[in-house]
Enzyme design. Structure first.
Site, PDB file in Angstrom:
ATOM      1  N   HIS A  24      -2.777   7.002   4.491  1.00  0.00           N
ATOM      2  CA  HIS A  24      -3.268   5.793   3.831  1.00  0.00           C
ATOM      3  C   HIS A  24      -4.642   5.447   4.399  1.00  0.00           C
ATOM      4  CE1 HIS A  24      -3.684   1.928   2.148  1.00  0.00           C
ATOM      5  NE2 HIS A  24      -3.348   1.245   3.223  1.00  0.00           N
TER       6      HIS A  24
ATOM      7  N   CYS B  90       0.823  -1.216   0.000  1.00  0.00           N
ATOM      8  CA  CYS B  90       0.000   0.000   0.000  1.00  0.00           C
ATOM      9  C   CYS B  90       0.856   1.264   0.000  1.00  0.00           C
ATOM     10  CB  CYS B  90      -0.924   0.015   1.208  1.00  0.00           C
ATOM     11  SG  CYS B  90      -2.013  -1.395   1.303  1.00  0.00           S
TER      12      CYS B  90
ATOM     13  N   ASN C 294     -10.042   0.031   1.621  1.00  0.00           N
ATOM     14  CA  ASN C 294      -8.596   0.173   1.434  1.00  0.00           C
ATOM     15  C   ASN C 294      -8.259  -0.224  -0.006  1.00  0.00           C
ATOM     16  OD1 ASN C 294      -5.824  -0.141   1.375  1.00  0.00           O
ATOM     17  ND2 ASN C 294      -5.689  -1.275   3.299  1.00  0.00           N
TER      18      ASN C 294
HETATM   19  O1  UT7 Z   1      -2.824  -1.450   4.186  1.00  0.00           O
HETATM   20  C1  UT7 Z   1      -2.695  -2.208   5.326  1.00  0.00           C
HETATM   21  C2  UT7 Z   1      -3.748  -3.264   5.284  1.00  0.00           C
HETATM   22  N1  UT7 Z   1      -4.242  -3.786   6.496  1.00  0.00           N
HETATM   23  C3  UT7 Z   1      -4.737  -3.086   7.525  1.00  0.00           C
HETATM   24  O2  UT7 Z   1      -4.714  -1.895   7.616  1.00  0.00           O
HETATM   25  C4  UT7 Z   1      -5.398  -3.890   8.604  1.00  0.00           C
HETATM   26  C5  UT7 Z   1      -5.100  -3.402   9.988  1.00  0.00           C
HETATM   27  N2  UT7 Z   1      -5.947  -4.087  10.947  1.00  0.00           N
HETATM   28  C6  UT7 Z   1      -7.233  -3.735  11.158  1.00  0.00           C
HETATM   29  O3  UT7 Z   1      -7.737  -2.801  10.550  1.00  0.00           O
HETATM   30  C7  UT7 Z   1      -8.015  -4.473  12.216  1.00  0.00           C
HETATM   31  O4  UT7 Z   1      -7.141  -5.310  12.942  1.00  0.00           O
HETATM   32  C8  UT7 Z   1      -9.165  -5.334  11.619  1.00  0.00           C
HETATM   33  C9  UT7 Z   1     -10.249  -4.424  11.071  1.00  0.00           C
HETATM   34  C10 UT7 Z   1      -8.651  -6.254  10.530  1.00  0.00           C
HETATM   35  C11 UT7 Z   1      -9.789  -6.194  12.704  1.00  0.00           C
HETATM   36  O5  UT7 Z   1     -10.272  -5.363  13.756  1.00  0.00           O
HETATM   37  P1  UT7 Z   1      -9.955  -5.712  15.259  1.00  0.00           P
HETATM   38  O6  UT7 Z   1     -10.666  -4.733  16.081  1.00  0.00           O
HETATM   39  O7  UT7 Z   1      -8.469  -5.834  15.398  1.00  0.00           O
HETATM   40  O8  UT7 Z   1     -10.653  -7.111  15.408  1.00  0.00           O
HETATM   41  P2  UT7 Z   1     -10.006  -8.499  15.828  1.00  0.00           P
HETATM   42  O9  UT7 Z   1      -9.175  -9.067  14.764  1.00  0.00           O
HETATM   43  O10 UT7 Z   1      -9.425  -8.345  17.199  1.00  0.00           O
HETATM   44  O11 UT7 Z   1     -11.314  -9.395  15.949  1.00  0.00           O
HETATM   45  C12 UT7 Z   1     -12.343  -9.117  16.908  1.00  0.00           C
HETATM   46  C13 UT7 Z   1     -13.493 -10.079  16.659  1.00  0.00           C
HETATM   47  C14 UT7 Z   1     -13.053 -11.529  16.509  1.00  0.00           C
HETATM   48  O12 UT7 Z   1     -14.024 -12.333  17.115  1.00  0.00           O
HETATM   49  P3  UT7 Z   1     -13.767 -12.952  18.583  1.00  0.00           P
HETATM   50  O13 UT7 Z   1     -12.515 -13.767  18.464  1.00  0.00           O
HETATM   51  O14 UT7 Z   1     -13.600 -11.758  19.494  1.00  0.00           O
HETATM   52  O15 UT7 Z   1     -15.001 -13.741  18.831  1.00  0.00           O
HETATM   53  C15 UT7 Z   1     -13.090 -11.745  15.022  1.00  0.00           C
HETATM   54  O16 UT7 Z   1     -13.316 -13.112  14.674  1.00  0.00           O
HETATM   55  O17 UT7 Z   1     -14.167  -9.739  15.450  1.00  0.00           O
HETATM   56  C16 UT7 Z   1     -14.279 -10.902  14.627  1.00  0.00           C
HETATM   57  N3  UT7 Z   1     -14.251 -10.473  13.236  1.00  0.00           N
HETATM   58  C17 UT7 Z   1     -15.356 -10.138  12.548  1.00  0.00           C
HETATM   59  N4  UT7 Z   1     -16.649 -10.107  12.897  1.00  0.00           N
HETATM   60  C18 UT7 Z   1     -17.532  -9.689  11.972  1.00  0.00           C
HETATM   61  C19 UT7 Z   1     -13.173 -10.322  12.418  1.00  0.00           C
HETATM   62  N5  UT7 Z   1     -13.562  -9.880  11.216  1.00  0.00           N
HETATM   63  C20 UT7 Z   1     -14.920  -9.764  11.268  1.00  0.00           C
HETATM   64  C21 UT7 Z   1     -15.891  -9.349  10.348  1.00  0.00           C
HETATM   65  N6  UT7 Z   1     -17.176  -9.326  10.742  1.00  0.00           N
HETATM   66  N7  UT7 Z   1     -15.581  -8.957   9.092  1.00  0.00           N
END
Ligand code: UT7
Length: 337
Positions: A258, A119, A288
């Protein structure tokens, strides 16, 4: 790498962007995987994204963006000496999408190649084009940042599929009388490479029936680790380039980070102390778009009348590599020499 722009004055003299027609809302994604509009909006700020048609490749998005940028600059493809396309989703591994664009634009005298820095690709490509122009190797460059990540997403993985969208932006760089780029800071930490990567399809793991069956040709990401990395480097890189250029955060009129996640942007904005009305945000509409993110946001800022001549614009990208990069530019309204 960090440095101030000590060479000839170089600026962005043309800007263009293009996204696919198809809008995919969070509600539509909720019919395909276990997710919800509420979760996506709360955790990312994304409301919808554009997704390319099956027959649409990167050059199909890049070409209209490039044509718009050339028109905006008042030059034609044959005036270009250099075309760099920053992307991780080229039309094909080779030839370079930049060479395909050069042919379509009639840029017969241009060097043309692709650049891969996740990115951050657009910031790397702009810094590189700046160097070639300031050093006298080229007079006019076209830099495109664009990706069609929908083609390499695992649409059964809610951890990645909801975050990304397709789009491309393009800028023309030319020498100007005054103003333009003040400096850049670019970095890479390859030790974090496996936090965001495409496991198969390269020379490490060529395509096989097994690699396809194991879904190893799709993006894999450790979201939490990338989140921590992103918040750290957005702040550090911006502070570094400002200090190097002898400017402060108060001097920044327009901040173009970004567009990965509103929470990441808000964290960086607060840490840096930039007022909200100076921050460009369009991740809610596009998700993104990887290399397309910063030029698309620039195009939005221009459409809103925020890129007036004399304004100080800070851009910071971060992404796969892991990489990051900032550029500081005093916006010019055309004014090439
Ligand atoms: O250009 C760079 C590209 N990448 C990025 O910028 C990504 C950077 N990371 C992020 O933006 C965040 O880490 C995410 C948006 C990917 C995830 O958000 P988070 O607040 O860190 O969530 P998490 O991974 O800690 O997951 C929390 C919960 C989990 O469930 P449990 O284990 O608490 O029951 C996930 O399984 O949310 C669940 N989850 C979802 N639920 C509904 C993960 N993705 C989803 C989803 N819909 N799409």
């Amino acid at each position: 790498m960090i440095g101030t722009a000590n060479g000839l004055a170089v600026s962005i003299t043309g800007l263009g962007s293009h996204v696919p027609d198809r809008v995919v809302t969070n509600d539509e994604l909720s019919t395909m995987m276990e997710t919800s509009d509420e979760w996506i909006v709360e955790r990312t700020g994304i409301r919808e994204r554009r997704i390319a048609a099956p027959e649409e490749a990167l050059s199909d998005l890049a070409l209209p963006a490039a044509r718009q940028a050339l028109e905006d600059a008042g030059i034609s493809g044959s005036d270009l000496d250099l075309i760099i396309v920053a992307t991780v989703t080229p039309d094909m591994a080779f030839p370079a999408t930049a060479a395909i664009l050069a042919d379509e634009l009639g840029a017969h005298d241009a060097g043309a190649y692709d650049l891969s820095a996740g990115c951050t690709g657009f910031m790397y490509a702009v810094a590189q084009a700046y160097g070639m122009l300031a050093g006298g190797l080229a007079q006019r460059a076209l830099v495109v940042g664009g990706d069609v990540l929908s083609k390499i997403l695992d649409w059964s993985d809610r951890g990645t599929a909801v975050l990304f969208g397709d789009g491309a932006g393009a800028v023309v760089l030319e020498r100007v009388g005054q103003g333009g780029f003040l400096g850049f800071e670019l970095g890479a930490d390859g030790s974090g490479g496996l936090q965001l990567y495409l496991p198969a399809g390269g020379s490490r793991a060529p395509a096989t029936a097994e690699s396809v069956a194991e879904r190893r040709h799709f993006v894999q990401m450790n979201g939490r680790e990338v989140f921590k990395f992103a918040t750290r480097v957005l702040v550090a890189s911006a502070e570094a380039v400002l200090a190097e250029c002898g400017r402060t955060i108060e001097d920044v009129d327009v901040y173009v980070p970004h567009q990965a996640n509103v929470r990441i942007i808000e964290y960086a904005t607060q840490k840096l102390g930039i007022p909200d009305d100076r921050v460009v945000i369009d991740v809610d509409r596009y998700g993104n778009t990887s290399s397309g993110s910063i030029p698309l946001a620039l195009a939005d800022a221009k459409a809103d009348g925020r890129l007036a001549a004399g304004r100080l614009v800070l851009m910071t990208g971060m992404g796969a590599g892991l990489t990051w990069g900032s550029g500081l530019i005093e916006w010019t309204d055309g004014g090439r020499t």
